[in-house]
Design an enzyme around this catalytic site. Structure first.
Site, mmCIF file in Angstrom:
data_model
loop_
_atom_site.group_PDB
_atom_site.id
_atom_site.type_symbol
_atom_site.label_atom_id
_atom_site.label_comp_id
_atom_site.label_asym_id
_atom_site.label_seq_id
_atom_site.Cartn_x
_atom_site.Cartn_y
_atom_site.Cartn_z
ATOM 1 N N LYS A 112 0.744 -1.190 0.099
ATOM 2 C CA LYS A 112 0.008 0.132 -0.125
ATOM 3 C C LYS A 112 0.958 1.283 -0.021
ATOM 4 O O LYS A 112 0.547 2.313 -0.529
ATOM 5 C CB LYS A 112 -1.004 0.135 1.020
ATOM 6 N N LYS A 192 -5.186 -10.035 -9.847
ATOM 7 C CA LYS A 192 -6.125 -9.833 -8.770
ATOM 8 C C LYS A 192 -7.424 -9.048 -9.346
ATOM 9 O O LYS A 192 -7.343 -8.050 -10.139
ATOM 10 C CB LYS A 192 -5.849 -9.138 -7.457
ATOM 11 N N LYS A 195 -11.347 -3.170 -7.896
ATOM 12 C CA LYS A 195 -12.126 -1.960 -8.394
ATOM 13 C C LYS A 195 -11.244 -1.036 -8.876
ATOM 14 O O LYS A 195 -11.395 -0.697 -10.134
ATOM 15 C CB LYS A 195 -12.744 -1.555 -7.087
#
Ligand code: TRP
Length: 326
Positions: A112, A192, A195
């Site tokens: 992240k 993966k 969104k």
């Protein structure tokens, strides 16, 4: 008494079939066997960039999606994390017993950090402590999560051990309940479905849109012409068939692909129909809930009450143990 299960889902965007297969469907399957608590983890969602007005909508949307997907509020507890302030209170206390280096080692944090270079806030780092608090507050026995969260769960167990050894037996070490489903790849072949990569089929996707997206989805790249035999075992469409199609259809497309008896379009049409058959009752239920927001609000309020009571009792014990009750 049934064992307690706790799990959380972020209200961070459209829920896609990957979330459904990878998490929600597993939750539905265990709802009768455990005492389940499912949480919309809004305080986790604010650790990355977001818009308040959108978050507000998504919290409710996420709760509705859970209910529409078969998480029956009469059989379990559903609530919103921020409505039970004990989660953040316990986080503060656990902060004080967690080495920074343990947090810096977490894979998700490292990922992240790279994805959010302009906003590497402390919440990204301490995210696993909030997650551990979610779980430990309810003396949870087992947590159903995808393999991407396995490290956070290991961290949670360590957290429990560390606290217990310093302050005396308080928390349980929760087991990991890994679902049968593997992670779903994106339609673009990316590892993966997500969104942010825009490579997903939303759980509430309309029939026509399911087809629009599948039509252009990546297949076995070596199969260039209709007459080329394909390799289903490297094709993401085939892996989706495994999740949405019957054994019979699976055999049919497997053989048809390998022998070039069927083309990718025919294979995808079967899949599109099956995905639609799975999600159309969910879509209907969602529409019904959209007309009945009061019901959803009531469910969340009931959940808040139940969880406040449970979390409140644990926090009293914790405050006592760490020496702040005088
Ligand atoms: N971190 C989890 C995820 O991104 C969400 C989550 C927050 C969670 N708290 C939790 C999952 C507690 C299980 C238990 O998927």
């Amino acid at each position: 008494m049934a064992e307690r299960v706790f799990s959380g889902i972020q209200p961070s965007g459209v829920i896609h079939i990957g979330n459904y297969i990878g998490a929600i469907k597993n939750w539905v399957s265990i709802i009768d066997s455990y005492d389940c608590i499912f949480c919309v983890v809004d305080y986790h969602a604010i650790t990355v960039g977001y818009t308040p007005s959108e978050l507000r909508e998504r919290i409710l949307e996420t709760a509705k999606t859970l209910i529409a997907s078969g998480i029956d509020p009469d059989k379990c507890t559903i609530f919103v994390q921020s409505r039970v302030p004990e989660h953040t209170e316990l986080t503060w206390i656990l902060n004080a017993v967690t080495p920074v280096s343990d947090l810096e080692r977490m894979t998700q944090y490292k990922d992240k950090k790279l994805q959010n270079m302009d906003n590497i806030n402390t919440g990204l780092l301490t995210y696993p402590i909030l997650m551990a608090s979610d779980i430990l507050l309810y003396k949870t026995n087992a947590v159903p999560v995808g393999d991407d969260q396995a490290q956070h769960l290991e961290f949670t167990r360590e957290m429990a051990r560390r606290f217990n050894s310093r302050f005396g037996d308080t928390f349980l070490e929760p087991k990991t309940l890994l679902g049968e489903a593997t992670r779903i790849k994106g339609l673009d072949g990316n590892t993966k479905m997500s969104k942010s990569l825009n490579n997903y089929i939303a759980l509430m996707e309309e029939k026509e849109d399911i087809w629009k997206k599948l039509k252009v989805a990546v297949t076995d790249p070596a199969r260039k012409r209709r007459t080329d035999p394909g390799n289903p075992y490297i094709c993401n469409i085939f892996s989706l068939h495994r999740m949405f199609s019957s054994e019979e259809e699976l055999g049919f497309v497997e053989k048809g692909c390998k022998t070039a008896e069927i083309g990718c379009i025919e294979c995808k049409q079967i899949l599109a129909k099956n995905i639609n058959d799975t999600v159309s009752p969910l879509r209907d239920k969602m529409r019904e809930l959209d007309r009945n927001t009061d019901y959803v609000m009531d469910v969340l309020e009931e959940g808040r009450k139940t969880c406040s009571r449970l979390a409140g009792a644990t926090m009293e014990e914790v405050r006592e143990k760490i020496g702040v009750i005088y």
